[in-house]
Design a protein around this motif. Structure first.
Motif, short mmCIF file in Angstrom:
data_model
loop_
_atom_site.label_atom_id
_atom_site.label_comp_id
_atom_site.label_asym_id
_atom_site.label_seq_id
_atom_site.Cartn_x
_atom_site.Cartn_y
_atom_site.Cartn_z
N GLU A 1 -5.76 1.14 -8.31
CA GLU A 1 -5.92 2.50 -7.81
C GLU A 1 -7.39 2.82 -7.69
O GLU A 1 -8.18 2.53 -8.58
N THR B 1 0.81 -1.22 0.00
CA THR B 1 0.00 0.00 0.00
C THR B 1 0.85 1.27 0.00
O THR B 1 0.35 2.35 0.35
N SER C 1 -0.31 5.17 -0.68
CA SER C 1 -1.74 5.31 -0.44
C SER C 1 -1.98 6.29 0.69
O SER C 1 -1.30 6.27 1.71
N VAL D 1 -3.34 1.54 -4.23
CA VAL D 1 -3.22 2.95 -3.88
C VAL D 1 -4.63 3.53 -3.77
O VAL D 1 -5.40 3.52 -4.73
#
Length: 529
Positions: free
Chosen positions: A134, A54, A57, A102
């Motif tokens: 994403e 991650t 993010s 993300v």
């Protein structure tokens, strides 16, 4: 013998259709169909250490929603097979090491209209291969994980999970913000594990609202702390839900991106309320609609909605309002006297009741959903925060949005799952925006809902009555209109594939052949039933 031949011919016909459809769409066995898809022709294999990354993010996953979603992903792609691979002889450039997710928003509050879009890309074989997902929110990411799961299959030769047709680039977002499924726990009690299984199956088809028709005339299974004797209306002491049970269902659903729309149906469909509080009945012989002349009636509604507001956090509450036979009011002397005193006839009293219930709901911070009879009878009087729930038939949605109100489409001739003679093809071709061409009015149709009414449904048959027909409606509600098939035969193979996927994941989805809840016609592959 004639019937056997007929069944054999029908099975053969479905097999031809399925094979033809699989031939057209063999690289796109994804349901519901994404907005945009491109793919290649190579394969990757999930590493034994397939991991979640991650970095980058903004979402920190403090509540573990993403982590849990990733764990469920691994579980459903393995579909209980034993992964028995030794990758020492594999070309390591063909190993998919993990998923890099993300999420751009740090907020994980689930509400109506939350951004559910995502972009999923899976590269071709190479060095340090990771899929990339994403999304604006964690709930978009959960949808992306579901789509990824459908690109995976167990390779029986190598005993590994294979991602076929890489590289993939999928850009996706829902057509409608409200994509619902109604369950009815009054006509038959549904145990908590059954409700949770239904919620899990909803995620596979990207449905996002569980409309919980909790109580009705037959039973009142939910604990209401403000008025505890309402619980006396349950079928039995074991066919009940505590407030903690309800909160658990809400939490379980929310962590999977599903809102829970709670319903109390008033003033009709409420005779079970009077088991614990007989004064809610107009009389012992005339038990519904609820007594409009009794202030206690509205105190109870206020108490229920006050308790609801502590559990059900969705923006909307459903107040019913359908099938109100007001003759009981004029047959009961004290109610008839009250009507005369206030200068009301039956229809005016119905309007008074619904509008007063709306004001109570608004005072607890809710916007309101009402069944369409309220609009048909006094639409101009409804709160502007009302969503009209269409169920009686076609043509209502266009009238609702022309009046400037929002609408949910569930017309019973096409989207009632308890109508077992309605085929999946009819579910698929039911268009919520029929005859609505004005773009501003189209936006007032917030979505649609398939309804699993419970008169003949319990824990033994609910799943095969919901699926796969609910999936047909789910694609109508998720997929961009231009991507929807104009002929259901074009999607037969793909829907058959999804139905078999549900079966592999432990969901008792019925065959496509025939209408709802049929048994397989004969021995044969899942994909041609």
């Amino acid at each position: 013998m004639g019937k056997m031949v007929q069944n054999f011919c029908l099975g053969l016909f479905l097999q031809v259709l399925a094979v033809a459809a699989i031939g057209m769409d063999q690289h796109l066995n994804i349901w519901p169909m994404p907005k945009s898809v491109s793919h290649g022709y190579n394969n990757l294999y999930l590493s034994n250490d397939f991991e979640l990354k991650t970095e980058g993010s903004k979402y920190v996953d403090a509540s573990g929603i993403l982590k849990d979603g990733f764990s469920r992903l691994i579980e459903i792609v393995e579909v209980a097979h034993v992964i028995d691979s030794n990758f020492s002889h594999f070309d390591h450039s063909a190993l998919l090491q993990g998923m890099h997710v993300v999420i751009l928003s740090p907020n994980d509050e689930l509400q109506y209209g939350v951004d559910e879009s995502y972009k999923l890309s899976i590269p071709a074989p190479g060095n340090e291969v990771y899929a990339h997902l994403e999304a604006q929110t964690v709930y978009g990411a959960l949808h992306g994980l579901q789509t990824f799961s459908q690109l995976c299959q167990f390779n029986f030769t190598m005993r590994v999970i294979e991602v076929h047709k890489v590289p993939w680039t999928i850009i996706d977002q829902p057509r409608f913000s409200y994509r619902g499924l109604l369950i009815d726990t009054s006509r038959h009690y549904q145990p908590l594990p059954v409700i949770k299984n239904v919620i899990d199956s909803m995620t596979f088809a990207k449905l996002n609202v569980l409309h919980w028709h909790i109580v009705d005339s037959q039973s009142f299974p939910l604990e209401i702390p403000s008025y505890p004797k309402l619980w006396d209306g349950a079928y039995s002491v074991s066919e009940r839900y505590t407030t903690a049970d309800a909160a658990e269902i809400v939490s379980y659903a929310e962590r999977r991106g599903i809102n829970v729309l709670a319903e109390i149906d008033v003033p009709g469909h409420a005779s079970s309320w009077g088991i614990g509080y007989p004064s809610l009945w107009p009389s012992m012989d005339c038990q519904q609609p609820l007594d409009v002349s009794n202030e206690f009636t509205f105190k109870v509604i206020d108490g229920i909605l006050s308790d609801f507001s502590k559990i059900f956090k969705f923006r909307f509450v459903h107040l019913g309002g359908d099938e109100v036979n007001t003759s009981c009011w004029v047959k009961t002397p004290h109610v008839k006297k009250w009507l005369s005193k206030h200068g009301m006839n039956e229809s005016q009293a119905y309007e008074y009741f619904v509008l007063r219930a709306q004001k109570i709901a608004l005072s607890h911070g809710y916007e309101i959903v009402n069944w369409e009879e309220t609009f048909n009878n006094f639409g101009s009087k409804l709160s502007r925060k009302t969503v009209v729930h269409n169920w009686l038939g076609g043509g209502v949605a266009e009238q609702v949005v022309a009046a400037g109100l929002r609408c949910i489409v569930s017309n019973q001739d096409k989207w009632y799952l308890d109508h077992l003679d309605t085929t999946w093809q009819e579910f698929y071709m039911n268009e919520p925006l029929t005859n609505i061409t004005n773009p501003k009015q189209q936006q007032l149709v917030i979505g649609g809902e398939v309804c699993m009414w419970g008169e003949h449904i319990d824990g033994s048959d609910i799943e095969q009555t919901i699926w796969p027909r609910a999936a047909a409606a789910a694609e109508r509600l998720w997929t961009a209109y231009d991507n929807l098939a104009k002929d259901p035969r074009q999607v037969t193979g793909r829907l058959a594939h999804f139905r078999c996927l549900l079966n592999r994941r432990g969901v008792a989805a019925a065959p496509l052949a025939g209408p709802g809840r049929v048994a397989p016609l004969e021995p044969g592959s899942c994909y041609v039933q």
